[in-house]
Design an enzyme around this catalytic site. Structure first.
Site, PDB file in Angstrom:
ATOM      1  N   HIS A 128      20.528   7.407 -19.523  1.00 23.95           N
ATOM      2  CA  HIS A 128      20.940   8.612 -18.814  1.00 23.95           C
ATOM      3  C   HIS A 128      20.871   9.818 -19.744  1.00 23.95           C
ATOM      4  O   HIS A 128      20.021  10.682 -19.582  1.00 23.95           O
ATOM      5  CB  HIS A 128      22.349   8.435 -18.231  1.00 23.95           C
ATOM      6  CG  HIS A 128      22.862   9.636 -17.511  1.00 23.95           C
ATOM      7  ND1 HIS A 128      24.064  10.213 -17.831  1.00 23.95           N
ATOM      8  CD2 HIS A 128      22.339  10.385 -16.520  1.00 23.95           C
ATOM      9  CE1 HIS A 128      24.257  11.266 -17.039  1.00 23.95           C
ATOM     10  NE2 HIS A 128      23.217  11.388 -16.246  1.00 23.95           N
ATOM     11  N   LEU A 129      21.755   9.857 -20.743  1.00 22.03           N
ATOM     12  CA  LEU A 129      21.760  10.989 -21.674  1.00 22.03           C
ATOM     13  C   LEU A 129      21.824  10.565 -23.133  1.00 22.03           C
ATOM     14  O   LEU A 129      22.126  11.373 -24.000  1.00 22.03           O
ATOM     15  CB  LEU A 129      22.925  11.935 -21.356  1.00 22.03           C
ATOM     16  CG  LEU A 129      22.788  12.726 -20.065  1.00 22.03           C
ATOM     17  CD1 LEU A 129      24.029  13.566 -19.808  1.00 22.03           C
ATOM     18  CD2 LEU A 129      21.558  13.622 -20.090  1.00 22.03           C
ATOM     19  N   CYS A 152      30.209   7.410 -21.472  1.00 23.72           N
ATOM     20  CA  CYS A 152      29.962   8.845 -21.310  1.00 23.72           C
ATOM     21  C   CYS A 152      29.937   9.258 -19.837  1.00 23.72           C
ATOM     22  O   CYS A 152      30.571  10.230 -19.450  1.00 23.72           O
ATOM     23  CB  CYS A 152      28.648   9.238 -21.977  1.00 23.72           C
ATOM     24  SG  CYS A 152      28.675   9.030 -23.767  1.00 23.72           S
ATOM     25  N   HIS A 153      29.198   8.524 -19.022  1.00 24.93           N
ATOM     26  CA  HIS A 153      29.070   8.904 -17.614  1.00 24.93           C
ATOM     27  C   HIS A 153      29.189   7.718 -16.661  1.00 24.93           C
ATOM     28  O   HIS A 153      28.890   7.845 -15.483  1.00 24.93           O
ATOM     29  CB  HIS A 153      27.741   9.632 -17.387  1.00 24.93           C
ATOM     30  CG  HIS A 153      27.630  10.867 -18.224  1.00 24.93           C
ATOM     31  ND1 HIS A 153      26.911  10.906 -19.384  1.00 24.93           N
ATOM     32  CD2 HIS A 153      28.197  12.087 -18.088  1.00 24.93           C
ATOM     33  CE1 HIS A 153      27.013  12.108 -19.932  1.00 24.93           C
ATOM     34  NE2 HIS A 153      27.787  12.842 -19.169  1.00 24.93           N
ATOM     35  N   GLY A 154      29.585   6.555 -17.169  1.00 24.55           N
ATOM     36  CA  GLY A 154      29.920   5.433 -16.306  1.00 24.55           C
ATOM     37  C   GLY A 154      28.774   4.570 -15.846  1.00 24.55           C
ATOM     38  O   GLY A 154      28.854   3.993 -14.760  1.00 24.55           O
TER      39      GLY A 154
END
Length: 188
Positions: A128-129, A152-154
């Site tokens: 993702h990132l 970080c974002h699940g």
């Protein structure tokens, strides 16, 4: 006045009939060209990998101490690597998944080497990132599917490091690797 024609002076002509100004233009262009080459070379050369990255172009891992269900972390080209020794139950869970339902459809066999399907080796970088997912160390959250969890974002990954839930668009990347023995692997 219109009929006045400027006569070439002796200073404007060389013995071969060429003009001194032409020589100055050619000399200036040659001098500038000679200066451009080192500048261009340094600009291109700075895009090459640094010496520390080249030193890690390949890394050898000894997996003999890794017990079933455990994973180790290593570093390759400045990125974390996860090497997991899958249990028979984790392999069975990964094989039961209908690949057509996955966002990035890959079978466990596509992510491991033939004859060594108990070893799953992936980059430890969320797609993702670029965060580092949890689940490789003892006691870390492995997410809803028993693989890895990116805090970080699940994003949740299954036991084959395939994306199952969350914003990550792709599975954890499998780097190029080869087994030198049943418990020794070269990554890169």
């Amino acid at each position: 006045m219109a009929s006045e024609v400027r006569q070439a002076s002796a200073d404007d002509l060389t013995p071969g009939g060429e003009r001194r100004r032409d020589f100055l233009y050619v000399a200036t262009a040659a001098f500038a060209g000679a200066g451009v080459v080192p500048v261009a070379w340094s600009l291109v050369n700075q895009m090459n990998p640094s010496a520390d990255v080249l030193a890690l172009a390949s890394v050898d891992l000894d997996l003999s101490a890794v017990q079933e269900g455990q994973a180790i972390k290593a570093s390759w080209r400045g990125k974390p690597i996860f090497a997991r020794h899958l249990t028979a139950a984790e392999i069975a869970d990964a094989k039961k998944v209908d690949v057509a339902t996955l966002r990035d459809p890959q079978k466990l066999e596509d992510r491991t080497k033939p004859g060594s399907e108990q070893w799953l080796i992936t980059l430890g970088v969320c797609t993702h990132l670029g965060c580092v997912p949890l689940g490789a160390a003892e006691g870390e959250s492995r997410g809803d599917f028993g693989g890895y969890f990116c805090p970080c974002h699940g994003s949740h990954y299954d036991t084959a490091a395939r994306i199952r839930k969350g914003p990550a668009p792709k599975n954890l990347e499998v780097p190029p690797y080869t087994f030198k023995s049943p418990t020794s692997v070269t990554i890169g």
